[in-house]
Scaffold this motif. Structure first.
Motif, mmCIF file in Angstrom:
data_model
loop_
_atom_site.group_PDB
_atom_site.id
_atom_site.type_symbol
_atom_site.label_atom_id
_atom_site.label_comp_id
_atom_site.label_asym_id
_atom_site.label_seq_id
_atom_site.Cartn_x
_atom_site.Cartn_y
_atom_site.Cartn_z
ATOM 1 N N ASN A 254 0.815 -1.210 0.000
ATOM 2 C CA ASN A 254 0.000 0.000 0.000
ATOM 3 C C ASN A 254 0.849 1.261 0.000
ATOM 4 O OD1 ASN A 254 -2.347 -1.522 0.060
ATOM 5 N ND2 ASN A 254 -2.616 -1.347 2.276
ATOM 6 N N SER A 255 2.106 1.150 0.373
ATOM 7 C CA SER A 255 2.977 2.325 0.432
ATOM 8 C C SER A 255 3.303 2.818 -0.969
ATOM 9 C CB SER A 255 4.267 2.002 1.192
ATOM 10 O OG SER A 255 5.081 1.119 0.442
ATOM 11 N N THR A 256 3.763 4.043 -1.054
ATOM 12 C CA THR A 256 4.133 4.626 -2.344
ATOM 13 C C THR A 256 5.361 3.942 -2.923
ATOM 14 O OG1 THR A 256 3.288 6.751 -1.543
ATOM 15 C CG2 THR A 256 4.674 6.786 -3.525
ATOM 16 N N ALA A 257 6.330 3.684 -2.069
ATOM 17 C CA ALA A 257 7.554 3.002 -2.504
ATOM 18 C C ALA A 257 8.208 2.355 -1.301
ATOM 19 C CB ALA A 257 8.521 3.978 -3.174
ATOM 20 N N ILE B 155 17.296 5.181 -2.818
ATOM 21 C CA ILE B 155 17.253 6.631 -2.955
ATOM 22 C C ILE B 155 16.808 7.008 -4.369
ATOM 23 C CG2 ILE B 155 18.668 8.724 -3.047
ATOM 24 C CD1 ILE B 155 18.066 7.911 -0.226
ATOM 25 N N CYS B 156 17.304 6.259 -5.353
ATOM 26 C CA CYS B 156 16.917 6.524 -6.743
ATOM 27 C C CYS B 156 15.423 6.298 -6.943
ATOM 28 C CB CYS B 156 17.727 5.635 -7.684
ATOM 29 S SG CYS B 156 19.522 5.921 -7.609
ATOM 30 N N LEU B 157 14.898 5.226 -6.348
ATOM 31 C CA LEU B 157 13.472 4.927 -6.446
ATOM 32 C C LEU B 157 12.639 6.024 -5.792
ATOM 33 C CD1 LEU B 157 11.151 2.970 -7.135
ATOM 34 C CD2 LEU B 157 11.590 1.838 -4.935
ATOM 35 N N GLU C 94 9.832 8.988 -7.406
ATOM 36 C CA GLU C 94 8.496 9.197 -6.860
ATOM 37 C C GLU C 94 8.291 10.635 -6.385
ATOM 38 O OE1 GLU C 94 5.919 7.367 -6.879
ATOM 39 O OE2 GLU C 94 6.724 5.419 -7.494
ATOM 40 N N LEU C 95 9.355 11.258 -5.904
ATOM 41 C CA LEU C 95 9.244 12.591 -5.317
ATOM 42 C C LEU C 95 9.448 13.714 -6.323
ATOM 43 C CD1 LEU C 95 11.165 11.984 -1.968
ATOM 44 C CD2 LEU C 95 8.712 12.360 -2.239
ATOM 45 N N THR C 96 10.302 13.493 -7.318
ATOM 46 C CA THR C 96 10.659 14.574 -8.239
ATOM 47 C C THR C 96 10.271 14.289 -9.688
ATOM 48 O OG1 THR C 96 12.877 13.733 -8.760
ATOM 49 C CG2 THR C 96 12.643 15.060 -6.755
ATOM 50 N N GLY C 97 9.994 13.022 -9.991
ATOM 51 C CA GLY C 97 9.663 12.668 -11.360
ATOM 52 C C GLY C 97 10.862 12.469 -12.257
ATOM 53 N N LYS D 169 10.904 -1.683 -13.661
ATOM 54 C CA LYS D 169 10.021 -0.667 -14.235
ATOM 55 C C LYS D 169 10.742 0.660 -14.386
ATOM 56 C CE LYS D 169 6.030 -0.204 -12.331
ATOM 57 N NZ LYS D 169 4.988 -0.142 -11.255
ATOM 58 N N LEU D 170 11.507 1.039 -13.359
ATOM 59 C CA LEU D 170 12.250 2.295 -13.390
ATOM 60 C C LEU D 170 13.280 2.286 -14.521
ATOM 61 C CD1 LEU D 170 13.597 4.113 -10.262
ATOM 62 C CD2 LEU D 170 15.094 3.741 -12.194
ATOM 63 N N GLU D 171 13.989 1.175 -14.661
ATOM 64 C CA GLU D 171 15.015 1.069 -15.695
ATOM 65 C C GLU D 171 14.397 1.117 -17.087
ATOM 66 O OE1 GLU D 171 18.166 -1.616 -13.047
ATOM 67 O OE2 GLU D 171 16.852 -2.569 -14.527
ATOM 68 N N SER D 172 13.231 0.519 -17.239
ATOM 69 C CA SER D 172 12.549 0.553 -18.528
ATOM 70 C C SER D 172 12.115 1.969 -18.878
ATOM 71 C CB SER D 172 11.337 -0.381 -18.491
ATOM 72 O OG SER D 172 10.596 -0.307 -19.684
ATOM 73 N N THR D 173 11.669 2.704 -17.876
ATOM 74 C CA THR D 173 11.195 4.075 -18.109
ATOM 75 C C THR D 173 12.329 5.010 -18.498
ATOM 76 O OG1 THR D 173 9.359 3.802 -16.549
ATOM 77 C CG2 THR D 173 10.042 6.064 -17.050
ATOM 78 N N PHE D 174 13.442 4.911 -17.783
ATOM 79 C CA PHE D 174 14.540 5.860 -17.992
ATOM 80 C C PHE D 174 15.677 5.309 -18.846
ATOM 81 C CE2 PHE D 174 12.368 7.356 -14.190
ATOM 82 C CZ PHE D 174 12.303 8.716 -14.418
ATOM 83 N N GLN D 175 15.582 4.026 -19.216
ATOM 84 C CA GLN D 175 16.620 3.399 -20.035
ATOM 85 C C GLN D 175 18.006 3.548 -19.400
ATOM 86 O OE1 GLN D 175 16.024 1.508 -23.101
ATOM 87 N NE2 GLN D 175 14.118 1.578 -21.910
ATOM 88 N N VAL D 176 18.043 3.336 -18.096
ATOM 89 C CA VAL D 176 19.284 3.411 -17.320
ATOM 90 C C VAL D 176 19.322 2.216 -16.372
ATOM 91 C CG1 VAL D 176 20.564 4.705 -15.553
ATOM 92 C CG2 VAL D 176 19.452 5.930 -17.425
ATOM 93 N N LYS D 177 20.471 1.588 -16.263
ATOM 94 C CA LYS D 177 20.630 0.470 -15.333
ATOM 95 C C LYS D 177 20.868 1.006 -13.935
ATOM 96 C CE LYS D 177 20.963 -4.072 -14.849
ATOM 97 N NZ LYS D 177 19.799 -4.944 -15.142
ATOM 98 N N VAL D 178 19.956 0.694 -13.029
ATOM 99 C CA VAL D 178 20.062 1.184 -11.645
ATOM 100 C C VAL D 178 20.449 0.050 -10.701
ATOM 101 C CG1 VAL D 178 18.864 2.350 -9.753
ATOM 102 C CG2 VAL D 178 18.336 2.958 -12.132
ATOM 103 N N LEU D 179 19.844 -1.103 -10.878
ATOM 104 C CA LEU D 179 20.161 -2.259 -10.043
ATOM 105 C C LEU D 179 21.020 -3.221 -10.863
ATOM 106 C CD1 LEU D 179 19.665 -3.760 -7.324
ATOM 107 C CD2 LEU D 179 17.703 -4.861 -8.443
ATOM 108 N N CYS D 180 22.314 -3.173 -10.640
ATOM 109 C CA CYS D 180 23.217 -4.017 -11.411
ATOM 110 C C CYS D 180 23.089 -5.479 -10.987
ATOM 111 C CB CYS D 180 24.658 -3.533 -11.263
ATOM 112 S SG CYS D 180 25.049 -2.171 -12.397
#
Length: 341
Positions: A227-230, A241-243, A247-250, A317-328
């Motif tokens: 139920n939480s936002t993240a 922090i990236c996640l 959520e906070l800044t878009g 989902k985040l990586e797909s949206t921004f096309q950046v690898k965040v979780l190696c």
């Protein structure tokens, strides 16, 4: 209801005082206030019975605050990096937007927050960390130390020598108090300090563990997490922090590309210890000790497994949206291995 037990007057807060403090943004969480809040509820509060355990926490909260869309609630679970997280989130947004408290998830509902953030930690490490805080609650100048002195249970005082970790966790596993632990500031025999049983699940469900085994429903905790936002993970703090940032800044901060070593290392992580440092790790203990730890964190282990799976899904989902690898891949494998222990 046992949760409505009257506390020692020396550590109780009035409901009016709480209404001014619980949602007040501060540069750092007031440790003494945390201690007082964890002890229970003020004797002047209404002694009404309720079948909903969340009502106990809701009655603590000032329900008159109506946050703006820019404000959010950060659930501060003890020993899961809450103060460090506040400091690092304050680099992304104005500190006044962050409302946080060490209580339970119902506080977010009481404050009418549209966004709530949660951080989880591997349960075995969490129990060990709580033990060390209980055995050494900061230095003699810390708020916790002074509060303990006022209660007559400061470290070194007669009857307050905490046993070794193996004995401590075995006692919690096999001979824990059957009454409401929240109603006592410290267990002046073998226990001391916070109840270590299913701490994360307790903060999410607002249920205090009583009995053998503790009566915490892991499914309820998992649902509240969802139920939480993240939901972040202490073991993947940078990625979390990236996640939160998205959520906070878009937008995704430049330091969130795990394949760019220079960019990744530019993130200066905050690490607030509250003077609690120790050298042992949970892996230093034998199987019998680990079984005792697991016995008092059964719901938390289920919660953490679900949290890791959710976190990896959110990373994809985040990586797909921004096309950046965040979780190696190496970090991903480490997280998956962590849910097996």
């Amino acid at each position: 209801m046992m949760l409505l037990a009257v506390l020692l007057s020396s550590v109780s807060l009035t409901l009016a005082a709480f209404s001014q403090v619980v949602f007040e943004p501060e540069a750092a969480t007031n440790s003494l206030l945390q201690l007082q809040l964890q002890l229970g509820k003020d004797s002047s509060a209404p002694e009404e019975e309720s079948d909903d355990p969340a009502d106990y926490w809701l009655s603590w909260c000032w329900d008159g605050h109506h946050p703006t869309d820019q404000e959010f609630f950060l659930l501060h679970i003890g020993k899961v990096g809450g103060c460090s997280l506040v400091a690092d989130l304050s680099k992304l947004v104005n500190r006044s937007r962050i409302w946080t408290q060490q209580g339970c998830y119902a506080m977010s509902r009481a404050g009418h927050f549209k966004k709530t953030f949660v951080m989880l930690r591997r349960p075995r490490d969490l129990v060990l960390s709580m033990y060390h805080q209980c055995s050494w609650p900061g230095g003699p100048d810390s708020p916790e130390w002074h509060a303990m002195e006022e209660l007559g249970v400061a470290p070194g005082m007669p009857g307050n020598i905490l046993p070794d970790f193996a004995t401590w966790v075995h006692t919690w596993s096999h001979d824990a108090p059957t009454e409401d632990y929240v109603a006592k500031p410290f267990w002046n025999d073998k226990f001391h300090c916070n109840d270590p049983r299913d701490m994360m699940s307790r903060f999410l469900t607002c249920v205090n563990p009583v009995g053998h085994p503790p009566s915490i429903n892991a499914s309820d905790a998992i649902q509240q997490m969802k139920n939480s936002t993240a939901t972040g993970l202490l073991e993947a703090y940078h990625e979390s922090i990236c996640l939160y940032a998205v959520e906070l800044t878009g937008s995704l901060p430049s330091h969130c590309n795990c394949e760019d070593a220079a960019a990744w290392s530019s993130f200066n992580e905050t690490h607030i210890t509250h003077d609690h440092t120790y050298n042992d790790t949970i892996e230093d203990y034998n199987q019998a000790v680990l079984e005792d730890v697991d016995a008092i964190s059964s719901a938390d282990r289920q919660l953490y497994r679900a949290g890791v799976q959710l976190f990896i899904h959110e990373m994809e989902k985040l990586e797909s949206t921004f096309q950046v690898k965040v979780l190696c891949d190496e970090q991903r494998e480490m997280l998956l291995e962590g849910i097996l222990s």
